[in-house]
Design an enzyme around this catalytic site. Structure first.
Site, PDB file in Angstrom:
ATOM      1  N   ASP A 120       0.872  -1.166   0.000  1.00  0.00           N
ATOM      2  CA  ASP A 120       0.000   0.000   0.000  1.00  0.00           C
ATOM      3  C   ASP A 120       0.918   1.227   0.000  1.00  0.00           C
ATOM      4  O   ASP A 120       2.138   1.106  -0.154  1.00  0.00           O
ATOM      5  CB  ASP A 120      -0.983  -0.024   1.173  1.00  0.00           C
ATOM      6  CG  ASP A 120      -0.337   0.179   2.536  1.00  0.00           C
ATOM      7  OD1 ASP A 120       0.902   0.327   2.622  1.00  0.00           O
ATOM      8  OD2 ASP A 120      -1.079   0.183   3.540  1.00  0.00           O
ATOM      9  N   HIS A 121       0.341   2.393   0.180  1.00  0.00           N
ATOM     10  CA  HIS A 121       1.107   3.633   0.131  1.00  0.00           C
ATOM     11  C   HIS A 121       2.201   3.697   1.190  1.00  0.00           C
ATOM     12  O   HIS A 121       3.285   4.201   0.937  1.00  0.00           O
ATOM     13  CB  HIS A 121       0.167   4.836   0.270  1.00  0.00           C
ATOM     14  CG  HIS A 121      -0.776   4.715   1.424  1.00  0.00           C
ATOM     15  ND1 HIS A 121      -1.913   3.916   1.363  1.00  0.00           N
ATOM     16  CD2 HIS A 121      -0.759   5.240   2.664  1.00  0.00           C
ATOM     17  CE1 HIS A 121      -2.551   3.984   2.518  1.00  0.00           C
ATOM     18  NE2 HIS A 121      -1.865   4.775   3.339  1.00  0.00           N
ATOM     19  N   CYS A 149       3.005  -3.010   4.193  1.00  0.00           N
ATOM     20  CA  CYS A 149       2.111  -1.923   4.571  1.00  0.00           C
ATOM     21  C   CYS A 149       2.785  -1.235   5.757  1.00  0.00           C
ATOM     22  O   CYS A 149       3.973  -1.452   6.001  1.00  0.00           O
ATOM     23  CB  CYS A 149       0.693  -2.407   4.880  1.00  0.00           C
ATOM     24  SG  CYS A 149       0.502  -3.499   6.307  1.00  0.00           S
ATOM     25  N   GLY A 150       2.080  -0.434   6.492  1.00  0.00           N
ATOM     26  CA  GLY A 150       2.695   0.272   7.615  1.00  0.00           C
ATOM     27  C   GLY A 150       3.196  -0.663   8.693  1.00  0.00           C
ATOM     28  O   GLY A 150       4.327  -0.534   9.170  1.00  0.00           O
ATOM     29  N   THR A 151       2.366  -1.631   9.091  1.00  0.00           N
ATOM     30  CA  THR A 151       2.749  -2.565  10.153  1.00  0.00           C
ATOM     31  C   THR A 151       2.970  -3.989   9.660  1.00  0.00           C
ATOM     32  O   THR A 151       3.548  -4.800  10.375  1.00  0.00           O
ATOM     33  CB  THR A 151       1.657  -2.632  11.240  1.00  0.00           C
ATOM     34  OG1 THR A 151       0.468  -3.161  10.647  1.00  0.00           O
ATOM     35  CG2 THR A 151       1.411  -1.270  11.869  1.00  0.00           C
ATOM     36  N   GLY A 152       2.455  -4.320   8.498  1.00  0.00           N
ATOM     37  CA  GLY A 152       2.463  -5.695   8.004  1.00  0.00           C
ATOM     38  C   GLY A 152       1.232  -6.462   8.450  1.00  0.00           C
ATOM     39  O   GLY A 152       0.877  -7.485   7.865  1.00  0.00           O
ATOM     40  N   GLY A 186      -2.141  -5.530   8.567  1.00  0.00           N
ATOM     41  CA  GLY A 186      -3.281  -5.458   7.662  1.00  0.00           C
ATOM     42  C   GLY A 186      -3.106  -6.359   6.455  1.00  0.00           C
ATOM     43  O   GLY A 186      -4.023  -7.095   6.068  1.00  0.00           O
ATOM     44  N   HIS A 209       8.601 -24.225   9.520  1.00  0.00           N
ATOM     45  CA  HIS A 209       7.535 -24.897  10.271  1.00  0.00           C
ATOM     46  C   HIS A 209       6.138 -24.679   9.702  1.00  0.00           C
ATOM     47  O   HIS A 209       5.272 -25.543   9.869  1.00  0.00           O
ATOM     48  CB  HIS A 209       7.539 -24.433  11.725  1.00  0.00           C
ATOM     49  CG  HIS A 209       8.780 -24.831  12.460  1.00  0.00           C
ATOM     50  ND1 HIS A 209       8.942 -24.562  13.799  1.00  0.00           N
ATOM     51  CD2 HIS A 209       9.919 -25.459  12.064  1.00  0.00           C
ATOM     52  CE1 HIS A 209      10.127 -25.012  14.196  1.00  0.00           C
ATOM     53  NE2 HIS A 209      10.735 -25.554  13.148  1.00  0.00           N
ATOM     54  N   ASN A 210       5.894 -23.529   9.092  1.00  0.00           N
ATOM     55  CA  ASN A 210       4.541 -23.198   8.623  1.00  0.00           C
ATOM     56  C   ASN A 210       4.389 -23.253   7.112  1.00  0.00           C
ATOM     57  O   ASN A 210       3.289 -23.077   6.604  1.00  0.00           O
ATOM     58  CB  ASN A 210       4.128 -21.801   9.111  1.00  0.00           C
ATOM     59  CG  ASN A 210       4.331 -21.605  10.589  1.00  0.00           C
ATOM     60  OD1 ASN A 210       5.075 -20.725  11.004  1.00  0.00           O
ATOM     61  ND2 ASN A 210       3.698 -22.435  11.401  1.00  0.00           N
ATOM     62  N   HIS A 234       5.434 -30.992  11.087  1.00  0.00           N
ATOM     63  CA  HIS A 234       4.928 -29.688  10.669  1.00  0.00           C
ATOM     64  C   HIS A 234       3.978 -29.811   9.477  1.00  0.00           C
ATOM     65  O   HIS A 234       3.044 -29.029   9.347  1.00  0.00           O
ATOM     66  CB  HIS A 234       6.093 -28.750  10.355  1.00  0.00           C
ATOM     67  CG  HIS A 234       7.007 -28.562  11.519  1.00  0.00           C
ATOM     68  ND1 HIS A 234       6.638 -27.876  12.656  1.00  0.00           N
ATOM     69  CD2 HIS A 234       8.269 -29.003  11.734  1.00  0.00           C
ATOM     70  CE1 HIS A 234       7.636 -27.900  13.521  1.00  0.00           C
ATOM     71  NE2 HIS A 234       8.637 -28.575  12.989  1.00  0.00           N
ATOM     72  N   ARG A 253       0.501 -30.420  10.635  1.00  0.00           N
ATOM     73  CA  ARG A 253      -0.125 -29.187  11.143  1.00  0.00           C
ATOM     74  C   ARG A 253      -0.550 -28.269   9.999  1.00  0.00           C
ATOM     75  O   ARG A 253      -1.640 -27.676  10.039  1.00  0.00           O
ATOM     76  CB  ARG A 253       0.837 -28.494  12.086  1.00  0.00           C
ATOM     77  CG  ARG A 253       1.106 -29.316  13.326  1.00  0.00           C
ATOM     78  CD  ARG A 253       2.271 -28.793  14.114  1.00  0.00           C
ATOM     79  NE  ARG A 253       2.547 -29.687  15.253  1.00  0.00           N
ATOM     80  CZ  ARG A 253       3.688 -29.722  15.894  1.00  0.00           C
ATOM     81  NH1 ARG A 253       4.669 -28.919  15.546  1.00  0.00           N
ATOM     82  NH2 ARG A 253       3.847 -30.549  16.903  1.00  0.00           N
TER      83      ARG A 253
END
Length: 142
Positions: A8-9, A65-68, A70, A98-99, A133, A136
């Protein structure tokens, strides 16, 4: 390796810098936008990156994004996407191992660019270890 990258911006500057670094290090980038710092709605760009990951047009996705946060919420709404917001190298390593995460999300207002670059490198060089893993991850898909 082909990487879809979007933002994003708030993440535009980091996306542009990371694209250059990826290119210089032998990765091919598919830029899904945004293409300026004008305000946009992040779910649009999360969806465009994730669609490329799911279609196997690219190997992985990267979202800023700003925080990751969103971006990770938007990406994880899409079945088959395992997006992780990472602010440190160890998280990037373990989310791949693991994921089997296929989308990396980062916050341009939370970490410095050098850290974002190192997180990206760690994410891309690590592989899913499978074993317990995989059971899971399969549970997440079902």
């Amino acid at each position: 390796m082909i990487i879809a990258i979007g933002c994003d911006h708030a993440g535009f500057e980091y996306k542009e810098k990371l694209k250059q670094w990826l290119d210089e290090n032998g990765f091919e980038c598919v830029d899904t936008g945004t293409y300026s710092t004008d305000a946009v709605d992040y779910p649009i760009y999360a969806k465009s990156v994730c669609e490329k990951v799911l279609s196997k047009e690219v190997d992985f996705g990267i979202l800023f994004c700003g925080t990751g946060i969103g971006m990770s919420i938007a990406a994880n709404k899409i079945r088959g996407i395992r997006a992780a917001v990472c602010s440190d190298i160890k998280s990037a390593e373990l989310t791949r191992q693991h994921n089997d995460s296929n989308v990396l999300c980062m916050g341009a207002q939370m970490i410095g660019f050098i850290t974002a670059r190192e997180i990206t490198k760690t994410f891309l060089i690590n592989e899913f270890v499978g074993g317990k893993h995989k059971v899971r991850v399969d549970m997440l898909e079902n």
